[in-house]
Design a protein around this motif. Structure first.
Motif, PDB file in Angstrom:
ATOM      1  N   GLN A 128       0.829  -1.206   0.000  1.00 12.49           N
ATOM      2  CA  GLN A 128       0.000   0.000   0.000  1.00 12.49           C
ATOM      3  C   GLN A 128       0.862   1.254   0.000  1.00 12.49           C
ATOM      4  O   GLN A 128       0.605   2.205  -0.735  1.00 12.49           O
ATOM      5  CB  GLN A 128      -0.916   0.003   1.225  1.00 12.49           C
ATOM      6  CG  GLN A 128      -1.935  -1.102   1.203  1.00 12.49           C
ATOM      7  CD  GLN A 128      -3.040  -0.884   2.220  1.00 12.49           C
ATOM      8  OE1 GLN A 128      -3.273   0.241   2.659  1.00 12.49           O
ATOM      9  NE2 GLN A 128      -3.718  -1.921   2.605  1.00 12.49           N
ATOM     10  N   LYS A 129       1.882   1.252   0.842  1.00  7.60           N
ATOM     11  CA  LYS A 129       2.732   2.451   0.930  1.00  7.60           C
ATOM     12  C   LYS A 129       3.422   2.701  -0.413  1.00  7.60           C
ATOM     13  O   LYS A 129       3.543   3.848  -0.851  1.00  7.60           O
ATOM     14  CB  LYS A 129       3.772   2.236   2.031  1.00  7.60           C
ATOM     15  CG  LYS A 129       4.521   3.492   2.437  1.00  7.60           C
ATOM     16  CD  LYS A 129       3.729   4.340   3.388  1.00  7.60           C
ATOM     17  CE  LYS A 129       4.515   5.540   3.877  1.00  7.60           C
ATOM     18  NZ  LYS A 129       3.644   6.464   4.638  1.00  7.60           N
ATOM     19  N   GLU A 164       0.994   4.278  -2.858  1.00  6.35           N
ATOM     20  CA  GLU A 164       0.637   5.663  -2.576  1.00  6.35           C
ATOM     21  C   GLU A 164       1.693   6.651  -3.073  1.00  6.35           C
ATOM     22  O   GLU A 164       1.461   7.849  -3.080  1.00  6.35           O
ATOM     23  CB  GLU A 164       0.445   5.852  -1.062  1.00  6.35           C
ATOM     24  CG  GLU A 164      -0.848   5.249  -0.547  1.00  6.35           C
ATOM     25  CD  GLU A 164      -0.890   5.213   0.974  1.00  6.35           C
ATOM     26  OE1 GLU A 164      -0.072   5.907   1.608  1.00  6.35           O
ATOM     27  OE2 GLU A 164      -1.730   4.473   1.516  1.00  6.35           O
ATOM     28  N   ASN A 165       2.853   6.148  -3.458  1.00  7.00           N
ATOM     29  CA  ASN A 165       3.937   7.038  -3.854  1.00  7.00           C
ATOM     30  C   ASN A 165       4.303   6.948  -5.325  1.00  7.00           C
ATOM     31  O   ASN A 165       5.323   7.483  -5.729  1.00  7.00           O
ATOM     32  CB  ASN A 165       5.170   6.762  -2.982  1.00  7.00           C
ATOM     33  CG  ASN A 165       4.985   7.305  -1.580  1.00  7.00           C
ATOM     34  OD1 ASN A 165       5.134   8.485  -1.341  1.00  7.00           O
ATOM     35  ND2 ASN A 165       4.614   6.434  -0.663  1.00  7.00           N
ATOM     36  N   TYR A 204      -4.311   7.985  -3.353  1.00  9.89           N
ATOM     37  CA  TYR A 204      -4.183   8.431  -1.969  1.00  9.89           C
ATOM     38  C   TYR A 204      -4.244   7.228  -1.037  1.00  9.89           C
ATOM     39  O   TYR A 204      -3.605   7.206   0.005  1.00  9.89           O
ATOM     40  CB  TYR A 204      -5.282   9.436  -1.620  1.00  9.89           C
ATOM     41  CG  TYR A 204      -5.072  10.091  -0.271  1.00  9.89           C
ATOM     42  CD1 TYR A 204      -4.134  11.113  -0.125  1.00  9.89           C
ATOM     43  CD2 TYR A 204      -5.762   9.666   0.845  1.00  9.89           C
ATOM     44  CE1 TYR A 204      -3.905  11.695   1.099  1.00  9.89           C
ATOM     45  CE2 TYR A 204      -5.541  10.250   2.080  1.00  9.89           C
ATOM     46  CZ  TYR A 204      -4.615  11.267   2.200  1.00  9.89           C
ATOM     47  OH  TYR A 204      -4.370  11.832   3.419  1.00  9.89           O
ATOM     48  N   LYS A 205      -5.030   6.244  -1.439  1.00 11.28           N
ATOM     49  CA  LYS A 205      -5.165   5.036  -0.623  1.00 11.28           C
ATOM     50  C   LYS A 205      -5.495   3.875  -1.541  1.00 11.28           C
ATOM     51  O   LYS A 205      -6.352   4.008  -2.413  1.00 11.28           O
ATOM     52  CB  LYS A 205      -6.296   5.235   0.399  1.00 11.28           C
ATOM     53  CG  LYS A 205      -6.780   3.977   1.062  1.00 11.28           C
ATOM     54  CD  LYS A 205      -5.904   3.575   2.199  1.00 11.28           C
ATOM     55  CE  LYS A 205      -6.292   2.210   2.744  1.00 11.28           C
ATOM     56  NZ  LYS A 205      -5.318   1.709   3.697  1.00 11.28           N
ATOM     57  N   PRO A 210       3.186   2.498   9.713  1.00  7.43           N
ATOM     58  CA  PRO A 210       3.745   2.926   8.431  1.00  7.43           C
ATOM     59  C   PRO A 210       2.761   3.523   7.443  1.00  7.43           C
ATOM     60  O   PRO A 210       3.185   4.252   6.557  1.00  7.43           O
ATOM     61  CB  PRO A 210       4.354   1.640   7.872  1.00  7.43           C
ATOM     62  CG  PRO A 210       3.659   0.545   8.573  1.00  7.43           C
ATOM     63  CD  PRO A 210       3.310   1.055   9.924  1.00  7.43           C
ATOM     64  N   LEU A 211       1.467   3.231   7.552  1.00  6.78           N
ATOM     65  CA  LEU A 211       0.564   3.809   6.553  1.00  6.78           C
ATOM     66  C   LEU A 211       0.027   5.178   6.968  1.00  6.78           C
ATOM     67  O   LEU A 211      -0.749   5.774   6.230  1.00  6.78           O
ATOM     68  CB  LEU A 211      -0.589   2.858   6.241  1.00  6.78           C
ATOM     69  CG  LEU A 211      -0.232   1.713   5.288  1.00  6.78           C
ATOM     70  CD1 LEU A 211      -1.454   0.916   4.915  1.00  6.78           C
ATOM     71  CD2 LEU A 211       0.452   2.225   4.044  1.00  6.78           C
ATOM     72  N   ARG A 212       0.429   5.653   8.132  1.00 13.81           N
ATOM     73  CA  ARG A 212       0.112   7.048   8.443  1.00 13.81           C
ATOM     74  C   ARG A 212       0.893   7.938   7.481  1.00 13.81           C
ATOM     75  O   ARG A 212       2.038   7.644   7.148  1.00 13.81           O
ATOM     76  CB  ARG A 212       0.513   7.365   9.878  1.00 13.81           C
ATOM     77  CG  ARG A 212      -0.375   6.686  10.893  1.00 13.81           C
ATOM     78  CD  ARG A 212      -0.091   7.199  12.275  1.00 13.81           C
ATOM     79  NE  ARG A 212      -1.029   6.621  13.227  1.00 13.81           N
ATOM     80  CZ  ARG A 212      -1.174   7.071  14.472  1.00 13.81           C
ATOM     81  NH1 ARG A 212      -0.436   8.078  14.894  1.00 13.81           N
ATOM     82  NH2 ARG A 212      -2.042   6.520  15.273  1.00 13.81           N
ATOM     83  N   LYS A 213       0.266   9.024   7.058  1.00  9.38           N
ATOM     84  CA  LYS A 213       0.889   9.841   6.021  1.00  9.38           C
ATOM     85  C   LYS A 213       2.134  10.544   6.531  1.00  9.38           C
ATOM     86  O   LYS A 213       2.964  10.986   5.737  1.00  9.38           O
ATOM     87  CB  LYS A 213      -0.118  10.872   5.496  1.00  9.38           C
ATOM     88  CG  LYS A 213      -1.225  10.246   4.671  1.00  9.38           C
ATOM     89  CD  LYS A 213      -0.764   9.864   3.284  1.00  9.38           C
ATOM     90  CE  LYS A 213      -1.871   9.145   2.537  1.00  9.38           C
ATOM     91  NZ  LYS A 213      -1.444   8.673   1.213  1.00  9.38           N
ATOM     92  N   TYR A 246       4.444   9.079   8.204  1.00  8.21           N
ATOM     93  CA  TYR A 246       5.533   8.109   8.242  1.00  8.21           C
ATOM     94  C   TYR A 246       6.214   8.161   6.877  1.00  8.21           C
ATOM     95  O   TYR A 246       5.603   7.869   5.854  1.00  8.21           O
ATOM     96  CB  TYR A 246       4.996   6.708   8.517  1.00  8.21           C
ATOM     97  CG  TYR A 246       6.079   5.675   8.739  1.00  8.21           C
ATOM     98  CD1 TYR A 246       6.503   5.346  10.018  1.00  8.21           C
ATOM     99  CD2 TYR A 246       6.699   5.039   7.668  1.00  8.21           C
ATOM    100  CE1 TYR A 246       7.494   4.423  10.223  1.00  8.21           C
ATOM    101  CE2 TYR A 246       7.696   4.112   7.866  1.00  8.21           C
ATOM    102  CZ  TYR A 246       8.091   3.798   9.153  1.00  8.21           C
ATOM    103  OH  TYR A 246       9.096   2.891   9.351  1.00  8.21           O
ATOM    104  N   ALA A 247       7.515   8.550   6.849  1.00  6.97           N
ATOM    105  CA  ALA A 247       8.203   8.764   5.578  1.00  6.97           C
ATOM    106  C   ALA A 247       8.361   7.445   4.834  1.00  6.97           C
ATOM    107  O   ALA A 247       8.500   6.383   5.442  1.00  6.97           O
ATOM    108  CB  ALA A 247       9.564   9.387   5.827  1.00  6.97           C
ATOM    109  N   LEU A 248       8.346   7.547   3.496  1.00  7.13           N
ATOM    110  CA  LEU A 248       8.427   6.353   2.655  1.00  7.13           C
ATOM    111  C   LEU A 248       9.688   5.548   2.964  1.00  7.13           C
ATOM    112  O   LEU A 248       9.659   4.333   3.042  1.00  7.13           O
ATOM    113  CB  LEU A 248       8.405   6.757   1.179  1.00  7.13           C
ATOM    114  CG  LEU A 248       8.536   5.630   0.164  1.00  7.13           C
ATOM    115  CD1 LEU A 248       7.374   4.674   0.260  1.00  7.13           C
ATOM    116  CD2 LEU A 248       8.642   6.176  -1.246  1.00  7.13           C
TER     117      LEU A 248
END
Lengths: 419, 199
Positions: free
Chosen positions: A77-78, A81-82, A376-377, B167-170, B172-174
């Motif tokens: 997911q992360k 999002e990027n 965004y998600k 980690p999925l909080r915005k 929290y840096a990539l």
């Protein structure tokens, strides 16, 4: 075990005093009965993928089992999002690496729904064909591996032969065996190769022959039936409560298939039936998968016969890349290409939930867009996740040997469960 | 290139055949009728999906109603996940938790939402209603740090216990780094191998 001490406690000793011991107690030797904890995995051959099962045993009976997952966690997911929406596609390959195209198309379908985009008919047909081809490879691997772990090597080899033939066709279509990254938002990025349909027909005929062989080796095989029938049983109510979908739910007798319940793409045009089991045990899950493969073969044949000619991707340069002659020949083409590659598709702000029927069940996507060209998600409802979550419920109190076929037939895929 | 490609894609450009069929709001209408105080907000998203924002305290009874009501029977558990709205236009309260349920009787999904602030990220657990909620709540806790009150075993599921942050909080840096954690002693058989505890 406390009862076995009564004989000693009363002081009888049949060897010396001649008195008869209480009935039945000669055979009850006092055994150590401490629970034993054993560790299956994370890299055990029977745990496809990397899942660690911490099993507490009383003799051979499983008292407690705690699946520990996350060894394949990649921050799906992360990562999504990027990057831009199109760049998410390779990440979706790696969710269920046995049927990557279904993840690709499921994700694209959700993005298109979020945009409100209708894709050309030919692209919908190609998506159906690709999905069903990969449903075949997924089920072939699952059934073959089940046979392998019950001690039959031959059905696995038959399954792998069929799977490799299909993978060859997938390679011709997409350019990759496993991580296909096929399709784009708005359609498909490359058309069917010339003469491909004939090759697929030949492959399907051979796959049918191999399915007959596998069926003959497994379905009435005494060892296989003994190991799978009435093991790993789950009731329909429990399966629903845990959120099971796909073949595992249908094996419990629930007729639920998103291809029928909410036909997407062109599924409503094909004549196929949904395989439904009865008992919810390993044997029924195996049978459901076998029947689904036959239905998939039928769907691919119908689709190849009726596929219409026409465009394979929408003609909208805000969504799909312009044709190459336009990119190389016109300033508008270059600009549209550049904007799409650098900024990504500008999905309007909003949210949506969309689901398709993947090989192991409902593959759901909840997408949120803030309108900046990146997701965004990206929430993925992996079908294997709830199935694995129910394993302690179905296996506790059963024998350790039942764990192996259960783990095979639920077909938990590490990549999607651990994201 | 039918439409001008330089203009941003608007919601109004959407194909009517995709957008034109809003999904049923029957289930949420019944919820609103039975628990008017529980429903904070109702809306329909662009893809036609109907949403209800539920007050956190009322979530278990709304879920139990959706599951047990004879006309609804939303028994098939879908999934749970969180959304960190930090960078969205509307971001107070900060977290949203989304719930998806499915009815085999009505053949439709229902979409619920609960909003919680980052100071008090606590929601009643749905595990007493749906056993399937167990792992999804652990996942949401793991990634967003939202606590589910009444959950029988709320610990991290994909990450390891010593992981710092969510980690999925915005925020929290990539490419954020985690500290090295000491190896666990081998004597503790439940925790796996490592150096022996007595060395």
């Amino acid at each position: 075990m406390a009862d076995s001490h009564t004989f000693d406690a009363k002081g009888h000793n049949p060897d010396t005093d001649g008195s008869l011991p209480p009935e039945g107690s000669e055979l009850e030797a006092h055994l150590q009965s401490k629970h034993m904890v054993i560790n299956m995995g994370p890299s055990h051959p029977a745990t496809h993928g990397t899942v660690r099962l911490k099993v507490e045993l009383d003799g051979e009976t499983i008292v407690k089992i705690d699946p520990e997952i996350g060894f394949l966690h990649r921050g799906f997911q992360k990562s999504c999002e990027n990057v831009t929406w199109t760049q998410c596609l390779p990440y979706t390959d790696r969710l269920n690496y046995l049927s990557a195209m279904m993840n690709n198309f499921g994700f694209l379908n959700a993005v298109e729904k979020l945009i409100g985009l209708e894709i050309p008919e030919r692209a919908q047909y190609i998506r159906v064909i690709g999905s069903e081809l990969h449903r075949l490879t997924d089920h072939l691997t699952c059934v073959g591996a089940t046979g392998l772990e019950m001690g039959g090597f031959a059905p696995f080899l038959y399954g792998m032969e069929a799977r490799e033939l299909i993978q060859d066709r997938v390679t011709e279509l997409t350019g990759a065996r496993l991580t296909t990254s096929f399709g784009r938002v708005g359609g498909i990025n490359r058309d069917l190769p010339e003469g491909w349909a004939d090759k697929v027909h030949k492959t399907l005929t051979r796959t049918e022959e191999l399915l007959v062989e596998m069926d003959g080796l497994l379905t009435r095989n005494r060892i296989f039936v003994d190991r799978t029938k009435n093991t790993g049983v789950i009731s329909a109510e429990d399966a629903i409560d845990y959120g099971w979908t796909g073949p595992a739910l249908r094996a419990c007798g629930i007729d639920h298939d998103l291809r029928k319940a909410h036909p997407y793409w062109v599924y409503e045009r094909f004549n196929f039936s949904v395989a439904v089991g009865e008992h919810g045990d390993n044997y029924d899950r195996y049978l459901v998968r076998m029947e689904e493969m036959r239905q998939s073969i039928s769907i691919i044949r119908q689709a190849l016969e009726t596929i219409p000619a026409g465009p394979i991707i929408v003609d909208d340069w805000r969504i799909a890349l312009p044709p190459k002659p336009e990119v190389y020949g016109t300033i508008e083409g270059v600009m549209a290409h550049f904007k799409l590659v650098m900024e990504g598709i500008q999905v309007p702000p909003g949210e949506c939930y969309d689901a398709t029927e993947a090989s192991n069940g409902e593959l759901g996507w909840y997408l949120v867009s803030d309108g900046r060209g990146r997701p965004y998600k990206v929430h993925v409802r992996a079908p294997g996740f709830p199935v694995l979550a129910a394993v302690p419920h179905i296996i506790e109190g059963k024998m350790l040997a039942d764990l192996i076929p259960t783990f095979d037939t639920i077909n938990m895929i590490g990549g999607e469960v651990e994201q | 290139m039918t439409p001008p490609f330089w203009a941003p894609y608007k919601a109004a450009d959407s194909s009517p055949s995709v957008i034109g069929s809003p999904l049923s709001t029957f289930a949420l209408d019944r919820v609103s009728a039975h628990f008017p105080e529980a429903v904070v907000e109702r809306y329909v998203d662009r893809a036609g999906g109907a949403w209800a924002v539920i007050h956190p305290d009322s979530l278990p009874k709304v879920a139990a109603f959706l599951k047990d009501d004879a006309e609804l029977e939303f028994k098939l558990f879908g999934s749970i996940d969180g959304v960190d709205r930090l960078h969205l236009a509307e971001n107070d309260p900060r977290f949203e938790v989304v719930y998806f349920l499915y009815s085999l009787k009505r053949h439709e999904h229902v979409r619920l939402k609960v909003r919680v602030s980052e100071h008090q990220p606590v929601i009643p657990s749905l595990v007493p209603v749906y056993r399937g909620a167990n792992w999804w709540e652990r996942l949401t806790f793991d990634f967003y740090g939202i606590r589910f009150e009444g959950h029988p075993d709320l610990r991290r599921i994909l990450l390891y216990d010593e992981f710092q942050g969510h980690p999925l909080r915005k925020d929290y840096a990539l490419r954020d780094r985690q500290p090295l954690i000491p190896e666990r002693p081998i004597k503790d058989i439940f925790r796996g191998p490592g150096t022996s505890g007595h060395s």
